[in-house]
Scaffold this motif. Structure first.
Motif, PDB file in Angstrom:
ATOM      1  N   ILE A   5       0.838  -1.199   0.000  1.00  0.00           N
ATOM      2  CA  ILE A   5       0.000   0.000   0.000  1.00  0.00           C
ATOM      3  C   ILE A   5       0.874   1.250   0.000  1.00  0.00           C
ATOM      4  N   ILE A   6       1.874   1.274   0.881  1.00  0.00           N
ATOM      5  CA  ILE A   6       2.760   2.435   0.991  1.00  0.00           C
ATOM      6  C   ILE A   6       3.569   2.620  -0.293  1.00  0.00           C
ATOM      7  N   THR A   7       4.103   1.509  -0.820  1.00  0.00           N
ATOM      8  CA  THR A   7       4.928   1.572  -2.033  1.00  0.00           C
ATOM      9  C   THR A   7       4.127   2.075  -3.225  1.00  0.00           C
ATOM     10  N   ILE A   8       2.949   1.492  -3.433  1.00  0.00           N
ATOM     11  CA  ILE A   8       2.104   1.887  -4.560  1.00  0.00           C
ATOM     12  C   ILE A   8       1.702   3.349  -4.433  1.00  0.00           C
ATOM     13  N   ALA A  71      -0.339  -0.262 -14.610  1.00  0.00           N
ATOM     14  CA  ALA A  71       0.841  -0.833 -13.952  1.00  0.00           C
ATOM     15  C   ALA A  71       0.466  -1.466 -12.616  1.00  0.00           C
ATOM     16  N   THR A  72      -0.394  -0.825 -11.858  1.00  0.00           N
ATOM     17  CA  THR A  72      -0.829  -1.378 -10.570  1.00  0.00           C
ATOM     18  C   THR A  72      -1.612  -2.667 -10.767  1.00  0.00           C
ATOM     19  N   ASN A  79       1.434 -10.813  -8.983  1.00  0.00           N
ATOM     20  CA  ASN A  79       1.671 -11.235  -7.610  1.00  0.00           C
ATOM     21  C   ASN A  79       0.711 -12.334  -7.211  1.00  0.00           C
ATOM     22  N   GLY A  80      -0.555 -12.181  -7.587  1.00  0.00           N
ATOM     23  CA  GLY A  80      -1.530 -13.242  -7.389  1.00  0.00           C
ATOM     24  C   GLY A  80      -2.055 -13.426  -5.989  1.00  0.00           C
ATOM     25  N   SER A  81      -1.683 -12.581  -5.053  1.00  0.00           N
ATOM     26  CA  SER A  81      -2.101 -12.765  -3.671  1.00  0.00           C
ATOM     27  C   SER A  81      -3.144 -11.742  -3.223  1.00  0.00           C
ATOM     28  N   PHE A  82      -3.680 -10.975  -4.166  1.00  0.00           N
ATOM     29  CA  PHE A  82      -4.653  -9.949  -3.841  1.00  0.00           C
ATOM     30  C   PHE A  82      -6.065 -10.419  -4.190  1.00  0.00           C
ATOM     31  N   SER A  83      -6.982 -10.242  -3.285  1.00  0.00           N
ATOM     32  CA  SER A  83      -8.383 -10.554  -3.557  1.00  0.00           C
ATOM     33  C   SER A  83      -8.971  -9.460  -4.439  1.00  0.00           C
ATOM     34  N   SER A  84     -10.147  -9.710  -5.026  1.00  0.00           N
ATOM     35  CA  SER A  84     -10.780  -8.704  -5.876  1.00  0.00           C
ATOM     36  C   SER A  84     -11.118  -7.452  -5.072  1.00  0.00           C
ATOM     37  N   LEU A  85     -11.470  -7.632  -3.805  1.00  0.00           N
ATOM     38  CA  LEU A  85     -11.748  -6.493  -2.923  1.00  0.00           C
ATOM     39  C   LEU A  85     -10.500  -5.642  -2.727  1.00  0.00           C
ATOM     40  N   GLU A  86      -9.360  -6.290  -2.485  1.00  0.00           N
ATOM     41  CA  GLU A  86      -8.098  -5.578  -2.298  1.00  0.00           C
ATOM     42  C   GLU A  86      -7.641  -4.913  -3.600  1.00  0.00           C
TER      43      GLU A  86
END
Length: 213
Positions: A5-8, A71-72, A79-86
């Protein structure tokens, strides 16, 4: 999740701080922040330098919004570890960072534009069918009313509607609402000029002679 979150946010803010007005200044030799409406937005570039510079600035400022969102999204997919909500939350967060960077760039004393061109690019990249509808409504409303200001806020309503109806969770809605309120605050003087019938009409602008550079 927290570190991403901070990096993005930081990267998106820095990209948002890259202004098309600086390119216009490089070619024209004129700092548009010191002229006309005294900001670095595409509309002021058009007022001060003419339509071709306004289009140039708009293209650059739209593109940075598109670039950050794409890009995000690609990063999250890889990465594949993010849910659709995230994913929806991070896309809107990245978009907000671009607008904050555009409006309050750190290397120009936090004095920038008003984020209109960049918000167009952000919505087009988040969900292009709604973004295209919003853009057409912006153009159509501007032509019908003769005021870009009204067209801009029709677009913001579309942007907020997209967050409400097509995005998951409350974070996109909260961010879209924040950006809408920020746009209202930054355009207060425009609304005052509109009430006094002093806001520039599109027809008046189009009739102006191009500046000799």
């Amino acid at each position: 999740m927290g570190i991403w979150i901070i990096t993005i946010f930081i990267i998106s803010y820095l990209i948002g701080s890259i202004h098309g007005s600086k390119v216009a200044q490089f070619f024209s030799g004129i700092n548009i922040k010191a002229e006309g409406l005294k900001n670095s937005g595409a509309s002021n570039a058009a007022v001060v330098l003419g339509m071709k510079y306004g289009i140039l600035v708009a293209f650059i400022d739209i593109f940075k919004g598109v670039f950050v969102i794409i890009a995000t999204r690609l990063f999250m997919q890889q990465n594949g570890s993010f849910s659709s909500l995230e994913q929806d939350a991070l896309l809107y967060l990245a978009g907000a960072a671009v607008i904050l960077g555009h409006n309050f760039p750190i290397y120009t004393g936090f004095k920038g534009g008003k984020g209109t061109a960049s918000i167009i690019g952000i919505l087009l990249a988040i969900y292009w069918p709604v973004g295209l509808i919003g853009l057409l409504l912006l153009i159509g409303t501007t032509i019908l009313t003769d005021y870009l200001l009204i067209g801009v806020f029709v677009f913001y309503f579309v942007f907020l509607s997209e967050a409400i109806w097509f995005s998951e969770g409350y974070i996109p809605v909260a961010i879209a609402s924040f950006l809408f309120v920020m746009a209202l605050i930054l355009h207060i003087e425009n609304f005052r000029r509109l009430a006094r019938k002093e806001e520039m009409r599109i027809s008046t602008f189009l009739k102006r002679k191009k500046p000799s550079l």
